[in-house]
Structures are given as structure tokens and as C-alpha cells.
Write a protein that holds these residues in place. Structure first.
Motif, mmCIF file in Angstrom:
data_model
loop_
_atom_site.group_PDB
_atom_site.id
_atom_site.type_symbol
_atom_site.label_atom_id
_atom_site.label_comp_id
_atom_site.label_asym_id
_atom_site.label_seq_id
_atom_site.Cartn_x
_atom_site.Cartn_y
_atom_site.Cartn_z
ATOM 1 N N ASP A 41 -1.721 -20.876 -9.362
ATOM 2 C CA ASP A 41 -0.839 -21.017 -8.194
ATOM 3 C C ASP A 41 -0.371 -22.457 -8.021
ATOM 4 O OD1 ASP A 41 -0.922 -18.281 -7.348
ATOM 5 O OD2 ASP A 41 -2.999 -18.644 -6.782
ATOM 6 N N ARG A 100 -2.603 -1.509 11.763
ATOM 7 C CA ARG A 100 -3.218 -1.007 10.537
ATOM 8 C C ARG A 100 -2.904 -1.965 9.384
ATOM 9 N NH1 ARG A 100 -0.743 3.057 7.415
ATOM 10 N NH2 ARG A 100 -2.188 4.248 6.114
ATOM 11 N N VAL A 101 -3.869 -2.147 8.491
ATOM 12 C CA VAL A 101 -3.639 -3.008 7.340
ATOM 13 C C VAL A 101 -3.206 -2.148 6.155
ATOM 14 C CG1 VAL A 101 -4.711 -4.565 5.671
ATOM 15 C CG2 VAL A 101 -5.288 -4.735 8.098
ATOM 16 N N VAL A 102 -2.110 -2.537 5.535
ATOM 17 C CA VAL A 102 -1.662 -1.847 4.328
ATOM 18 C C VAL A 102 -1.642 -2.859 3.187
ATOM 19 C CG1 VAL A 102 -0.351 0.020 5.396
ATOM 20 C CG2 VAL A 102 0.729 -2.177 5.062
ATOM 21 N N VAL A 103 -1.904 -2.361 1.988
ATOM 22 C CA VAL A 103 -2.120 -3.255 0.854
ATOM 23 C C VAL A 103 -1.244 -2.819 -0.318
ATOM 24 C CG1 VAL A 103 -3.856 -4.273 -0.657
ATOM 25 C CG2 VAL A 103 -4.520 -3.431 1.608
ATOM 26 N N SER A 104 -0.531 -3.773 -0.866
ATOM 27 C CA SER A 104 0.258 -3.523 -2.072
ATOM 28 C C SER A 104 -0.375 -4.333 -3.199
ATOM 29 C CB SER A 104 1.715 -3.926 -1.847
ATOM 30 O OG SER A 104 2.486 -3.620 -2.984
ATOM 31 N N ILE A 105 -0.926 -3.632 -4.160
ATOM 32 C CA ILE A 105 -1.696 -4.295 -5.222
ATOM 33 C C ILE A 105 -0.857 -4.375 -6.484
ATOM 34 C CG2 ILE A 105 -3.782 -4.116 -6.645
ATOM 35 C CD1 ILE A 105 -4.880 -2.308 -4.288
ATOM 36 N N VAL A 106 -0.785 -5.564 -7.052
ATOM 37 C CA VAL A 106 -0.020 -5.694 -8.296
ATOM 38 C C VAL A 106 -0.944 -5.808 -9.512
ATOM 39 C CG1 VAL A 106 2.037 -6.651 -7.232
ATOM 40 C CG2 VAL A 106 0.215 -8.177 -7.957
ATOM 41 N N THR A 163 -2.425 3.896 2.576
ATOM 42 C CA THR A 163 -2.849 2.590 3.051
ATOM 43 C C THR A 163 -2.624 1.544 1.986
ATOM 44 O OG1 THR A 163 -4.506 3.577 4.472
ATOM 45 C CG2 THR A 163 -4.851 1.277 3.870
ATOM 46 N N LYS A 196 4.160 -11.266 -6.697
ATOM 47 C CA LYS A 196 2.696 -11.250 -6.734
ATOM 48 C C LYS A 196 2.108 -10.803 -5.395
ATOM 49 C CE LYS A 196 2.142 -16.110 -5.470
ATOM 50 N NZ LYS A 196 1.664 -17.418 -5.885
ATOM 51 N N GLY A 197 2.936 -10.795 -4.360
ATOM 52 C CA GLY A 197 2.482 -10.320 -3.058
ATOM 53 C C GLY A 197 2.676 -8.828 -2.868
ATOM 54 N N LEU A 210 -5.239 -5.088 -10.586
ATOM 55 C CA LEU A 210 -6.545 -4.641 -10.106
ATOM 56 C C LEU A 210 -7.666 -5.531 -10.618
ATOM 57 C CD1 LEU A 210 -6.210 -0.791 -10.566
ATOM 58 C CD2 LEU A 210 -6.764 -1.947 -8.430
ATOM 59 N N GLY A 221 -2.450 -9.032 -4.873
ATOM 60 C CA GLY A 221 -1.288 -8.412 -4.247
ATOM 61 C C GLY A 221 -1.099 -8.970 -2.863
ATOM 62 N N GLY A 222 -0.571 -8.158 -1.964
ATOM 63 C CA GLY A 222 -0.326 -8.627 -0.616
ATOM 64 C C GLY A 222 -0.807 -7.628 0.413
ATOM 65 N N ARG A 223 -1.115 -8.146 1.580
ATOM 66 C CA ARG A 223 -1.541 -7.303 2.678
ATOM 67 C C ARG A 223 -0.614 -7.537 3.855
ATOM 68 N NH1 ARG A 223 -7.404 -6.106 2.798
ATOM 69 N NH2 ARG A 223 -7.972 -6.098 0.597
ATOM 70 N N ALA A 224 -0.442 -6.523 4.659
ATOM 71 C CA ALA A 224 0.388 -6.694 5.854
ATOM 72 C C ALA A 224 -0.199 -5.843 6.959
ATOM 73 C CB ALA A 224 1.820 -6.271 5.566
ATOM 74 N N LYS A 225 -0.005 -6.304 8.162
ATOM 75 C CA LYS A 225 -0.439 -5.534 9.313
ATOM 76 C C LYS A 225 0.771 -4.809 9.873
ATOM 77 C CE LYS A 225 -4.571 -6.948 11.437
ATOM 78 N NZ LYS A 225 -5.317 -7.943 12.164
ATOM 79 N N THR A 226 0.616 -3.521 10.105
ATOM 80 C CA THR A 226 1.741 -2.751 10.638
ATOM 81 C C THR A 226 1.802 -2.923 12.155
ATOM 82 O OG1 THR A 226 0.460 -0.771 11.014
ATOM 83 C CG2 THR A 226 1.399 -1.051 8.813
ATOM 84 N N HIS A 268 -1.429 0.913 -2.431
ATOM 85 C CA HIS A 268 -0.964 1.446 -3.701
ATOM 86 C C HIS A 268 -1.106 0.354 -4.755
ATOM 87 C CE1 HIS A 268 3.387 0.090 -2.517
ATOM 88 N NE2 HIS A 268 2.668 -0.915 -2.963
ATOM 89 N N TYR A 314 5.315 0.470 9.357
ATOM 90 C CA TYR A 314 6.161 -0.719 9.308
ATOM 91 C C TYR A 314 5.569 -1.816 10.186
ATOM 92 C CZ TYR A 314 7.830 1.774 13.441
ATOM 93 O OH TYR A 314 7.882 2.473 14.615
#
Lengths: 119, 493
Positions: A93, A36-42, B3, B457-458, A44, A27-32, B5, B243
Motif C-alpha cells: 500500500d 448492517r455491515v456488508v462486505v465485498s471481498i476481492v 451480507t 481493492k475495496g 480471500l 476487500g471493503g466493508r460498508a455500513k448500510t 460476496h 444501501y
């Protein structure tokens, strides 16, 4: 190092010199704005495999190339050296089948790297 | 605040337009799109909306979507306007829709020297508004008269037009998706016009919005729709934890010290000939012909069609000409049939009735009294003139909209744009949110007016825009049979 011969798309691969396995959520990670790091997992706990062969003969190279051709366009079965079967695709990839050819006394030796990723 | 999902996606496309959907989820590489609408009342100044869109990238290495393959769902563009839905589930929960639309023409990415990812197809998907945009409609005169007789508001008119376009109450829209109308409009009609654009204008004439939502339902939301939700508990609080960046924007596009609006009431004019063909018509023996009578104005009432006919030799054939007429609001289709065995060389036709005439004759002005504008030549006033909407027909519309817009436009409109939020498929346009960025402003109240999304995928990420309503009057309204006249509660315009 291998416990068993690896099999990819029904093709028994030459003995693998080095075998790397990673396992993580995809998935992807982003820093707010607050750091804070938030993670969106596509997906597992997916495995990614990097297979290296050192100094193979041309005949062995052709076996690997055949297996690669069968596994880059669609998902295929992969029995790992640890005798666990996964469904994988090669070059997930867009990586290439990396081949280095070296020569010594009129012989050619093939060093190959292939990347597989679990479905 | 979450944090992380786990996202699951479901893409369904009804390639054959048959009601049978194919699950294309495993082929979905990327989905990117956005939905947006006007802030409350904003439509009055800008009636034209936009059709929301989404771009899908699908895996096509096996050429399943080859346009030249007879077994492909897009062979010969058979998939044009195929219904399509995209759902997202978080953490194994229920599916929640983030887009409903129809597929336009596919774009192919085939192998080329500089293309690193051949074998993909890109689909342009538009919201269901797309279907109404290209649907042209002329209102039957009986429909227009019926709307007038029941003093139909924008709600009733939009529903009738949707039904005439083939849409069904209960599936394409519901009673709940259509807010109550606010203004009875004496006259509303279409004359070979886009149903969507007319619905936009009609909704805008009351400060409301008409659109197809992410669930595919057509919605009319009136000027007070945002006041119908609980405005004490936000659906979410936007903070720096959620955000990557937030940007307050003060927009001066519509900034005005004075708002001028106008209405065009319509009334029945003098009876007379509404239309006659430029040249006499000739009809062979037994011949039928349909004439389209396009009128300069709609007809308040039709009185009938008068016909006289003569043969080439001057015989009166009037009795031999049969006619049938379909009356629309601003046109009539007249079918003539010559039942005689002789040529009717000169058939004179005249459509008579009472035209509906009107012109801009009511104007209302509202001027700002803010000290903001008391700066002499350094800050000259700006006048916002709002004219030309044919559905603004009454003084009552102006009495509500003019002071409302004055209060909205007299200072630059503040909007918040927050980027890269962890995706939440439950976000909807109009959601009441708080913005608590913690650096330059105390907590602010806002309504979501745009939601953009990326799913690949991200992961699943969204950008949002929200109009700031902190300084708008939205609490303590006067409630009939509850509030006291002498109390603090206020009226909404």
C-alpha cells in the motif's frame, strides 16, 4: 525466535527481531442505512507480514535493502521464519522501508521495518 | 440479502483489434464507470443520449504500456478503439459482464514530485455507442424508398442503418435486442450524419431508446418495453439493509401543465431542378471528375441528370460526356468523363427530380386537469413544447406521445438514488425493483435508469438511480381476445 532464516527474493535475511503476521479477507466493508455491515471481498485469506529488525549493522541493513529493492516492483518468493513459502510483494500500500539509525561510540545501529503482502 | 460476496474480475482487451483478446485482469487496479438511459418516454423530450463510459487504472510499473516503446500495445496509439470487456463473478459463479466498450487514448501517471502512485496508466473506455457516434452515413435513395414502400417502423430503419454501417444481425444486435417498432414513418434518411445521433432521434420519435448495452449489443427499446417484463416480482427490493443512503428526488426539469407537440409530415413537391453547379464545369480530354450535389431537401424521386457540353470553340460535345450517378436521399455523386480528345470547356449539369417538402403542420396539445395546477397566479401553468425531431411525421405519433407525456410531466417526476449497494453484476438498466426504505414512504415500484460501479481493492460497489412508476398505469391492460370491452382493463395510450 525464528525457526529458519527468512529468505526474500533469494536473499537470506538477517535474523528477524519481531515478526507479525495477519490473515484476513481483502476487500471493503460498508455500513448500510440500517447499520448492517456488508462486505465485498476481492481476495480471500491473504497474509500480511510485518518484519522488524533491531540494532543491525550497516552490512545487514544493506542485505535487507537489497532484498527490498528486489521485492517492491514485482511479486517474489518469501520463505517465512516458520518455513512456509509465499509469493509476496513489498510495500503493498505504498509503505516505505522504514529505517531508523541510532549511534553509540562511533557505531551506527539500524532499526528496520518492512511490510510484505501475499499475492 | 447477501451480507458478503467474493468478487473475481476479468478484464479483456483486444489491443490489436484482431479479435484476439489479452487478459489484463492482474494489472487492473481500479474500474469505475456508469451506464444510464432515459425513463420510458423521456427520450421524446430529450432525444440526445450520452455514451456510457468507464475509467480503468492499470498497473504499469514495468512500462508495458509505454507509448514510446515499439512493443507496447499502445505504441503510436495502436490501441485506439481496442475492444474491451469487463466481467465480474461472484462467489466463484459464472462471469457476468458489467461493461463492453472501446478504449480511447490512454492517460499516464508518471513519477512527479507530488504523485504518490507513479507507474499506472488510466484508460478511458466508452461503450460501443462511441463507434456509431463517429460513423457518418448518407442513406442511399433506394434504401429510403425501400423503407417507405414497406412502411418501415423505427425498428426496421435502425436495423438497416446498422447493417449499412457494417454491423451484423446475430452478433452486434439480435432480433431480441430490437423491440417491435411502433410507428410507420413515411420518410427516414441520413445525410452525412452521425449514425448514433440519428438512431437516437429516430428512437426518441417513438418514445423509445437506442443504446449499446453492457454486453455490447445494440438495443432498441420501445415505449412499452418496461411493460414486457413481469411487473409483479421485482428483480430486487432496495431496503435500508442494502444501501448506505437512499434519496428520493422530485425533479421539475420537465414539469408541465400542458404538453405541445408537433409533427412535420413530408410530401412530394413539384418536379424541377434539384441541383446545378454554381459554375459550368470544364473537363480535359479523357478527364473524369466527381461532383457532389448536396440538396436542400431530400428527393422524393430523382428524374435524372441532364448534361450539355461544348468545346472552347463551341462544338457540341454532349455525346462525348459519359456520366454515372449514385443517388443518395439528400445528395448525389455525379461522375463525369470526357471521352473526347478535345477540352470540354463548358459542361452544364442539372440534376432533376421531385423534392420532398415538409414543415411542421400538425400540432397537438394535452392539458393537465389536475387540481395541482388550479392555483391561479401562484402556480402559473408551464408549457412543454416539443418540436424539431424530423422523425416525428405523423398524427399517430402525437396522438400517443402527447397524452402520455402529459401524464408523466404534470407532476414532478420522482426518482430514487441509492448509494453504495453491494455490487451485483446482474443488475441491468430497466430492471423492475421495489424501493422499501421504511421511513417516509410505503413500498414503491421503480425501474433502474442508471447504474454506477466501482471495482478495486475495496471491493465491488454500485450506485443506482430508479424512476418511480408506482403511479403510472402499468397493470391490467386490455388483452386482445381475452379482455372484455366492459371490463376494468385499460388501453395503453
Amino acid at each position: 525466535m525464528a525457526n529458519v532464516d527468512a529468505i526474500l527474493a533469494g536473499v537470506t535475511l538477517p535474523a528477524i527481531s519481531r515478526y507479525r503476521l495477519t490473515r484476513m479477507d481483502r476487500g471493503g466493508r460498508a455500513k448500510t442505512a440500517s447499520g448492517r455491515v456488508v462486505v465485498s471481498i476481492v481476495a480471500l485469506k491473504k497474509h500480511r507480514f510485518t518484519l522488524d529488525w533491531l540494532n543491525l549493522s550497516e552490512a545487514d541493513y544493506l542485505v535487507i535493502r537489497n532484498a527490498y529493492d528486489l521485492s517492491q516492483a514485482d511479486y517474489v518468493s518469501f520463505r517465512s521464519p516458520q518455513n512456509i513459502t509465499y509469493t509476496v510483494i513489498a510495500s503493498p500500500d505504498g509503505e516505505e522501508l522504514e529505517v531508523q539509525i541510532t549511534g553509540w561510540k562511533n557505531r551506527q545501529y539500524y532499526t528496520i521495518t518492512m511490510v510484505l503482502e501475499e499475492q | 440479502m447477501a451480507t458478503s460476496h467474493v468478487v473475481t474480475k476479468r478484464l479483456l482487451i483486444d489491443w490489436a483489434l484482431s479479435g484476439s483478446y489479452t487478459d489484463e485482469s492482474t494489472r487492473l487496479i481500479r474500474a469505475e464507470g456508469s451506464v444510464r438511459y432515459s425513463a420510458p418516454g423521456g427520450s421524446f423530450t430529450q432525444p440526445r443520449n450520452t455514451v456510457d463510459r468507464m475509467t480503468l487504472t492499470l498497473e504499469n510499473k514495468d512500462y508495458r504500456f509505454n507509448p514510446f516503446n515499439p512493443s507496447s500495445p499502445v505504441f503510436q496509439n495502436q490501441g485506439y478503439h481496442a475492444p474491451c470487456t469487463l466481467d465480474v463473478a461472484l462467489n466463484g459463479g459464472a462471469w457476468t459482464r458489467i461493461f463492453t466498450g472501446v478504449v480511447k487514448t490512454p492517460q499516464y501517471i508518471v513519477a512527479s514530485a507530488d504523485e504518490s502512485e507513479p507507474g499506472q496508466i488510466s484508460l478511458d473506455v466508452r461503450s460501443r455507442d462511441e463507434l456509431l457516434l463517429s460513423h457518418r452515413q448518407s442513406t442511399l435513395w433506394s434504401d429510403m424508398a425501400g423503407l417507405k414502400s414497406v412502411r418501415a417502423t423505427e425498428r426496421g430503419t435502425i436495423i438497416l442503418w446498422l447493417e449499412r454501417a457494417g454491423y451484423v444481425n446475430g452478433s452486434d444486435f439480435t432480433s431480441a435486442s430490437m423491440d417491435p417498432g411502433q410507428f410507420a414513418r413515411p420518410w427516414a434518411w441520413q445525410d452525412d450524419e452521425s449514425t448514433l445521433e440519428e438512431c437516437w432521434e429516430l428512437a426518441a420519435s417513438a418514445g423509445g431508446v437506442f443504446y449499446a448495452d453492457v454486453d455490447g449489443l445494440f438495443r432498441y427499446e420501445n415505449l412499452t418495453h418496461w411493460l414486457r417484463q413481469e411487473l409483479t416480482t421485482p428483480t430486487e427490493v432496495l431496503t435500508a439493509d442494502g444501501y448506505r443512503r437512499v434519496q428520493p428526488r422530485f425533479l421539475d426539469n420537465d414539469l408541465a401543465s400542458e404538453v405541445v407537440t408537433e409533427a412535420s409530415p413530408r410530401a412530394a413537391g413539384e418536379p424541377g431542378v434539384l441541383w446545378e453547379p454554381e459554375e459550368p464545369v470544364s473537363l480535359g480530354a479523357g478527364e473524369s471528375r466527381t461532383l457532389i450535389a448536396r440538396l436542400r431537401q431530400p428527393a422524393a424521386q430523382y428524374l435524372g441528370v441532364s448534361i450539355t457540353a461544348a468545346s472552347a470553340g463551341g462544338w457540341n460535345l454532349t455525346a462525348a460526356i459519359q456520366s454515372s450517378v449514385t443517388y443518395y436521399a439528400q445528395r448525389a455523386e455525379i461522375t463525369l468523363t470526357n471521352t473526347d480528345t478535345a477540352l470540354a470547356a463548358e459542361v452544364v449539369v442539372a440534376l432533376t427530380g421531385i423534392p420532398l417538402v415538409g414543415r411542421p403542420s400538425i400540432e397537438r396539445r394535452a392539458e393537465s386537469s389536475l387540481s395541482f395546477w388550479q392555483k391561479g397566479k401562484f402556480r402559473p401553468g408551464r408549457v412543454k413544447s416539443i418540436r424539431g425531431n424530423p422523425y416525428v411525421q405523423t398524427a399517430l405519433q402525437l396522438a400517443v406521445m402527447t397524452p402520455y407525456l402529459r401524464d408523466r410531466l404534470e407532476t414532478p417526476q420522482l426518482t430514487w438514488a441509492a448509494q453504495n449497494l453491494l455490487g451485483n453484476p446482474a443488475r441491468r438498466l430497466g430492471d423492475y425493483v421495489w424501493v422499501n426504505e421504511g421511513q417516509i414512504a410505503p413500498q414503491r415500484e421503480a425501474l433502474l435508469t442508471a447504474i454506477g460501479f466501482r471495482l478495486d481493492k475495496g471491493g465491488f460497489w454500485q450506485d443506482v438511480e430508479a424512476v418511480d412508476i408506482t403511479d403510472w398505469p402499468h397493470h391490467n391492460f386490455f388483452v386482445l381476445a381475452t379482455s372484455q370491452v366492459s371490463g376494468p382493463d385499460q388501453l395503453f395510450y
